[in-house]
Enzyme design. Structure first.
Site, PDB file in Angstrom:
ATOM      1  N   ASP A  67       0.683  -1.169   0.036  1.00 55.07           N
ATOM      2  CA  ASP A  67      -0.019   0.118  -0.056  1.00 55.07           C
ATOM      3  C   ASP A  67       0.954   1.315   0.007  1.00 55.07           C
ATOM      4  O   ASP A  67       2.153   1.203   0.179  1.00 55.07           O
ATOM      5  CB  ASP A  67      -0.783  -0.105   1.330  1.00 55.07           C
ATOM      6  CG  ASP A  67      -0.358  -0.554   2.512  1.00 55.07           C
ATOM      7  OD1 ASP A  67       1.053  -0.281   2.732  1.00 55.07           O
ATOM      8  OD2 ASP A  67      -1.144  -0.849   3.345  1.00 55.07           O
ATOM      9  N   ASN A 136      -7.621  -3.024  14.654  1.00 57.47           N
ATOM     10  CA  ASN A 136      -8.898  -3.291  14.178  1.00 57.47           C
ATOM     11  C   ASN A 136      -9.072  -4.376  13.130  1.00 57.47           C
ATOM     12  O   ASN A 136     -10.117  -4.659  12.536  1.00 57.47           O
ATOM     13  CB  ASN A 136      -9.352  -1.879  13.698  1.00 57.47           C
ATOM     14  CG  ASN A 136      -8.669  -1.568  12.080  1.00 57.47           C
ATOM     15  OD1 ASN A 136      -7.689  -2.280  11.898  1.00 57.47           O
ATOM     16  ND2 ASN A 136      -9.190  -0.479  11.867  1.00 57.47           N
ATOM     17  N   HIS A 138      -7.503  -4.759  10.279  1.00 53.15           N
ATOM     18  CA  HIS A 138      -7.215  -4.438   8.890  1.00 53.15           C
ATOM     19  C   HIS A 138      -5.945  -4.918   8.408  1.00 53.15           C
ATOM     20  O   HIS A 138      -4.958  -5.402   9.128  1.00 53.15           O
ATOM     21  CB  HIS A 138      -7.132  -2.957   8.688  1.00 53.15           C
ATOM     22  CG  HIS A 138      -6.062  -2.219   9.238  1.00 53.15           C
ATOM     23  ND1 HIS A 138      -6.102  -0.860   9.436  1.00 53.15           N
ATOM     24  CD2 HIS A 138      -4.748  -2.736   9.240  1.00 53.15           C
ATOM     25  CE1 HIS A 138      -4.757  -0.580   9.873  1.00 53.15           C
ATOM     26  NE2 HIS A 138      -3.959  -1.617   9.782  1.00 53.15           N
ATOM     27  N   GLU A 143      -9.790  -1.843   5.459  1.00 54.19           N
ATOM     28  CA  GLU A 143     -10.411  -1.369   6.879  1.00 54.19           C
ATOM     29  C   GLU A 143     -11.626  -2.233   7.141  1.00 54.19           C
ATOM     30  O   GLU A 143     -12.431  -2.510   6.095  1.00 54.19           O
ATOM     31  CB  GLU A 143     -10.398   0.094   6.912  1.00 54.19           C
ATOM     32  CG  GLU A 143      -9.214   0.869   6.761  1.00 54.19           C
ATOM     33  CD  GLU A 143      -8.645   1.232   8.079  1.00 54.19           C
ATOM     34  OE1 GLU A 143      -8.674   0.245   8.992  1.00 54.19           O
ATOM     35  OE2 GLU A 143      -7.777   2.168   7.934  1.00 54.19           O
TER      36      GLU A 143
HETATM   37  P1  PGA Z   1       2.081  -1.870  12.686  1.00 53.85           P
HETATM   38  O1  PGA Z   1       0.947  -1.607  11.743  1.00 53.85           O
HETATM   39  O2  PGA Z   1       3.055  -2.794  12.326  1.00 53.85           O
HETATM   40  O3  PGA Z   1       2.679  -0.501  13.017  1.00 53.85           O
HETATM   41  O4  PGA Z   1       1.398  -2.149  14.256  1.00 53.85           O
HETATM   42  C1  PGA Z   1       0.429  -3.067  11.271  1.00 53.85           C
HETATM   43  C2  PGA Z   1      -0.747  -2.706  10.284  1.00 53.85           C
HETATM   44  O5  PGA Z   1      -1.590  -1.696  10.753  1.00 53.85           O
HETATM   45  O6  PGA Z   1      -1.068  -3.353   9.433  1.00 53.85           O
END
Ligand code: PGA
Length: 254
Positions: A67, A136, A138, A143
């Site tokens: 992304d 969450n 995602h 999302e």
């Molecule tokens: P993080 O993010 O590695 O910073 O916890 C993971 C994500 O949101 O996919």
């Protein structure tokens, strides 16, 4: 899903880096899917270390990142392209022509997403996709929602996700772009192997729902249950709510 629980994130990173090094040795033209965020930082450190010590040859490896923020160019320090440069690409012999990224400054999001899907297909698909997971549930910027876009698309970010990314924008969530381009869950599920890393208590509930929960667009990670080759690397805090007996779980350091 095959789950492995590690004592420390460093150990998970070392195991995954060794695994990637072995796969590159066996197939120098490996196609890697890569993720950003805090979680893969130790993995990239370890890969750089292995490159320096053992000379893993990245010159024929192809990469696709999951992304990118919409509206940010590769030179913006908050862009995921800049993150990858800082943490991995600047330190190894990867061929810039084989690094693939969604272009956050593309004139037309839909065409840019279609271009990315074609590029993945032309590369022969992704062999090994590294993933993190949001608190969450995602994956990438897929999302939680009532419906998901299956393929690469322009996504609207949740406030929670913008807050989680604020450290790259002077700790000001309002400066985090509101949208991002992201591979879709169907794009991700086409990877031959998926390795998801989740560390810390903040991921506990998302991991539980990914592993045990029903398939639901409210937890995009739950769709990984459909994939035959998913490996999940956890620490004890992230694994706390997983029913160990119900799954193939191994403790990395018994
Ligand atoms: P993080 O993010 O590695 O910073 O916890 C993971 C994500 O949101 O996919």
């Amino acid at each position: 899903m095959k789950l492995t629980v590690f004592r420390h994130e460093r150990e998970a990173a070392a195991v995954l880096a060794d695994r990637i090094a072995a796969e590159v040795a066996a197939n120098p033209a490996l196609v890697l899917g890569l993720a950003t965020g805090r979680t893969p930082v130790p993995l990239y450190q370890r890969l750089v270390d292995l490159y320096r010590r053992r000379g893993i040859d990245f010159s024929r490896v192809t990469t696709f990142n999951l992304d990118e923020f919409w509206g940010l160019g590769p030179d913006h320090p908050g862009s995921y392209r800049a993150y990858m440069q800082r943490h991995l690409f600047a330190h190894v012999n990867i061929d810039p022509a084989r690094v693939h990224f969604l272009n956050g400054l593309a004139p037309d999001a839909e065409r840019e997403c279609a271009r990315y899907e074609r590029a993945i297909a032309e590369a022969g698909g992704i062999d090994l996709q590294v993933l993190g997971i949001g608190g969450n549930g995602h994956i990438g910027f897929n999302e939680p929602a009532g419906a998901l876009n299956a393929r690469t698309h322009l996504a609207v970010l949740k406030p929670q996700t913008r807050r989680a990314n604020a450290s790259f924008f002077g700790n000001d969530a309002s400066r985090v772009p509101a949208d991002a381009l992201s591979m879709g869950m169907a794009t991700i599920l086409q990877s031959r192997t998926v390795v998801l890393v989740a560390m810390g208590r903040g991921k506990r509930r998302a991991v539980e729902r990914m592993v045990h929960g029903p398939l639901t667009t409210r937890v995009p990670a739950s769709f990984l249950q459909l994939h035959p080759q998913v490996e999940v690397l956890l620490d004890e805090a992230a694994a706390e709510s997983v029913t160990l007996s119900a799954l193939s779980v191994t403790a990395a350091n018994p």
